[in-house]
Design an enzyme around this catalytic site. Sequence first.
Site, PDB file in Angstrom:
ATOM      1  N   ASP A  91      -6.597  -7.021   4.010  1.00 53.66           N
ATOM      2  CA  ASP A  91      -7.710  -6.486   3.468  1.00 53.66           C
ATOM      3  C   ASP A  91      -8.457  -7.478   2.726  1.00 53.66           C
ATOM      4  O   ASP A  91      -9.826  -7.374   3.195  1.00 53.66           O
ATOM      5  CB  ASP A  91      -7.102  -5.402   2.230  1.00 53.66           C
ATOM      6  N   ASP A 135     -12.508  -9.029   4.268  1.00 55.12           N
ATOM      7  CA  ASP A 135     -13.837  -9.118   3.553  1.00 55.12           C
ATOM      8  C   ASP A 135     -14.554 -10.457   3.345  1.00 55.12           C
ATOM      9  O   ASP A 135     -15.752 -10.861   3.614  1.00 55.12           O
ATOM     10  CB  ASP A 135     -13.553  -8.567   2.191  1.00 55.12           C
ATOM     11  N   ASP A 185      -2.954 -17.998   0.083  1.00 54.51           N
ATOM     12  CA  ASP A 185      -3.939 -18.666  -0.705  1.00 54.51           C
ATOM     13  C   ASP A 185      -4.650 -19.838  -0.087  1.00 54.51           C
ATOM     14  O   ASP A 185      -5.992 -19.926  -0.339  1.00 54.51           O
ATOM     15  CB  ASP A 185      -3.286 -19.194  -2.074  1.00 54.51           C
ATOM     16  N   TYR A 220       0.824  -1.207  -0.033  1.00 55.68           N
ATOM     17  CA  TYR A 220      -0.137   0.062   0.005  1.00 55.68           C
ATOM     18  C   TYR A 220       1.059   1.332   0.039  1.00 55.68           C
ATOM     19  O   TYR A 220       0.332   2.320  -0.502  1.00 55.68           O
ATOM     20  CB  TYR A 220      -0.890  -0.102   1.230  1.00 55.68           C
ATOM     21  N   LYS A 261       2.998 -15.195   2.056  1.00 57.29           N
ATOM     22  CA  LYS A 261       3.529 -15.927   0.937  1.00 57.29           C
ATOM     23  C   LYS A 261       5.066 -16.244   0.668  1.00 57.29           C
ATOM     24  O   LYS A 261       5.541 -15.788  -0.067  1.00 57.29           O
ATOM     25  CB  LYS A 261       3.047 -15.276  -0.508  1.00 57.29           C
TER      26      LYS A 261
HETATM   27  C1  IPM Z   1     -10.476  -1.046   3.966  1.00 56.35           C
HETATM   28  C2  IPM Z   1     -10.437  -0.338   2.524  1.00 56.35           C
HETATM   29  C3  IPM Z   1      -9.182   0.619   2.283  1.00 56.35           C
HETATM   30  C4  IPM Z   1      -8.030  -0.602   2.133  1.00 56.35           C
HETATM   31  C5  IPM Z   1      -9.392   1.444   1.065  1.00 56.35           C
HETATM   32  C6  IPM Z   1     -10.534   2.237   1.179  1.00 56.35           C
HETATM   33  C7  IPM Z   1      -8.298   2.308   1.123  1.00 56.35           C
HETATM   34  O1  IPM Z   1     -10.806  -1.315   1.491  1.00 56.35           O
HETATM   35  O2  IPM Z   1     -10.264  -0.421   5.036  1.00 56.35           O
HETATM   36  O3  IPM Z   1     -10.355  -2.326   4.074  1.00 56.35           O
HETATM   37  O4  IPM Z   1      -7.791  -0.970   1.164  1.00 56.35           O
HETATM   38  O5  IPM Z   1      -7.531  -0.367   3.264  1.00 56.35           O
HETATM   39 MN    MN Z   2     -10.978  -3.455   2.489  1.00 55.51          MN
END
Ligand code: IPM
Ligand code: MN
Length: 372
Positions: free
Chosen positions: A246, A250, A222, A139, A190
């Site tokens: 990240d 999710d 993975d 990042y 990884k």
């Molecule tokens: C998160 C989001 C952020 C990230 C973006 C909006 C910069 O996806 O907080 O998970 O990738 O960290």
């Molecule tokens: Mn995110």
Amino acid sequence: MRLLVLPGDGIGPEIVGEAVRLARWFSADLGFDLEITEGLVGGASIEAHGAPITDAVVEQALAADAVLFGAVGGPRWDHLERPARPEAGILRLRQTLDLFANLRPAVCYGELAGASALKPDLIEDLDILIIREATAGVYFGLPRGIETGPDGARRAYDTQSYTEAEIARICHVAFATARTRSGRVCSVDKANVMETGALWRAVATEIGAQYPDVALSHMFADNCAMQLVSRPKQFDVIVTDNLFGDILSDAAAALSGSLGLLPSASLSAPLANGRRRALYEPIHGSAPDIAGRGMANPIATLLSFGLCLRHSMDRPEAADRLQQAVRTVLAEGIRTPDIAVDGPSVSSAALTDAVLRQLENPSSPVETKARR
Ligand code: IPM
Ligand code: MN
Ligand code: NAD
């Protein structure tokens, strides 16, 4: 308690508005002074000031006891150059406040087992904590860019980079936290392909040796993605880098039933006064597809304030009460559309009302009729 509130874009202002109601309720109930300042971030700041965050707001964040953040971004700003995009606002906050430790708990409430894509017995009572490094890695690594070669063809590049110190400090957070849970850490990398992965694994192993009471395992990212959606209950604490964290968080949200359920805390190292800088935000984004309709799930943001009670205000018992109130409201069948499956659903405000009623009077039965 000086709380800086940064609602942002899309559903950000809707869900943060609900969390502010909750914060005011706790301030009255627990009898602490709550000084709320509101600021602009993301697209909202771009419209007002031409930048995704201003120096003044960064200064306010540095001066606050905690930041409550909604979400940023949306199609309206997707054409902008990277540093001018809404997302740069949250990235600058993470970096300037040095919020390297991003805690993303994923809990599956039994009542919501039916809302998950997985079979109920795989996720019932799931309680995992993803600890994501959030101020380094690909990042932020330099150089990065898109360039056009002499032949007119474009090339894009990012740099994934981790220092030993950056890996060590997030591992310390993971091991120390695991001691308060089931005493297991799974470090995800990884190492089979990447140099950063090899260093990550070596440092995690070295730090792990300082915590002989915590069981450390390693997994390739993975495989971890696959294990999360097939046998998630094997995990307790997962520690991983910025990008993998990240993505895996999710995925973990889908286990719990919705992206609208997962809160997060982003913490710095302790400052000279012993306090940590802190930012609390749901892990989801601005959800442009449902913004402005009052139907976003506020639970991720309500529970993010719960993490603020726990980590910035030293009120773990209040955070537990909040979690219990949310659980009861879900058990009563009160749901926003994202978790309603085929049943009736209520608005963000009505769900928050139900949580506040539960907090006010935990024994009172909550009205279960669907409200819009
Ligand atoms: C998160 C989001 C952020 C990230 C973006 C909006 C910069 O996806 O907080 O998970 O990738 O960290
Ligand atoms: Mn995110
Ligand atoms: P998203 O998280 O905004 O939405 C993904 C899906 O989940 C959508 O269908 C959305 O409706 C649903 N969803 C998300 N939160 C919900 C909630 N509280 N209740 C009900 N449903 C919810 O991800 P995206 O669509 O990939 O990104 C949209 C924008 O948000 C982009 O600009 C992205 O950069 C930004 N983003 C910001 C943050 C942040 O500010 N921390 C995090 C992730 C994405």
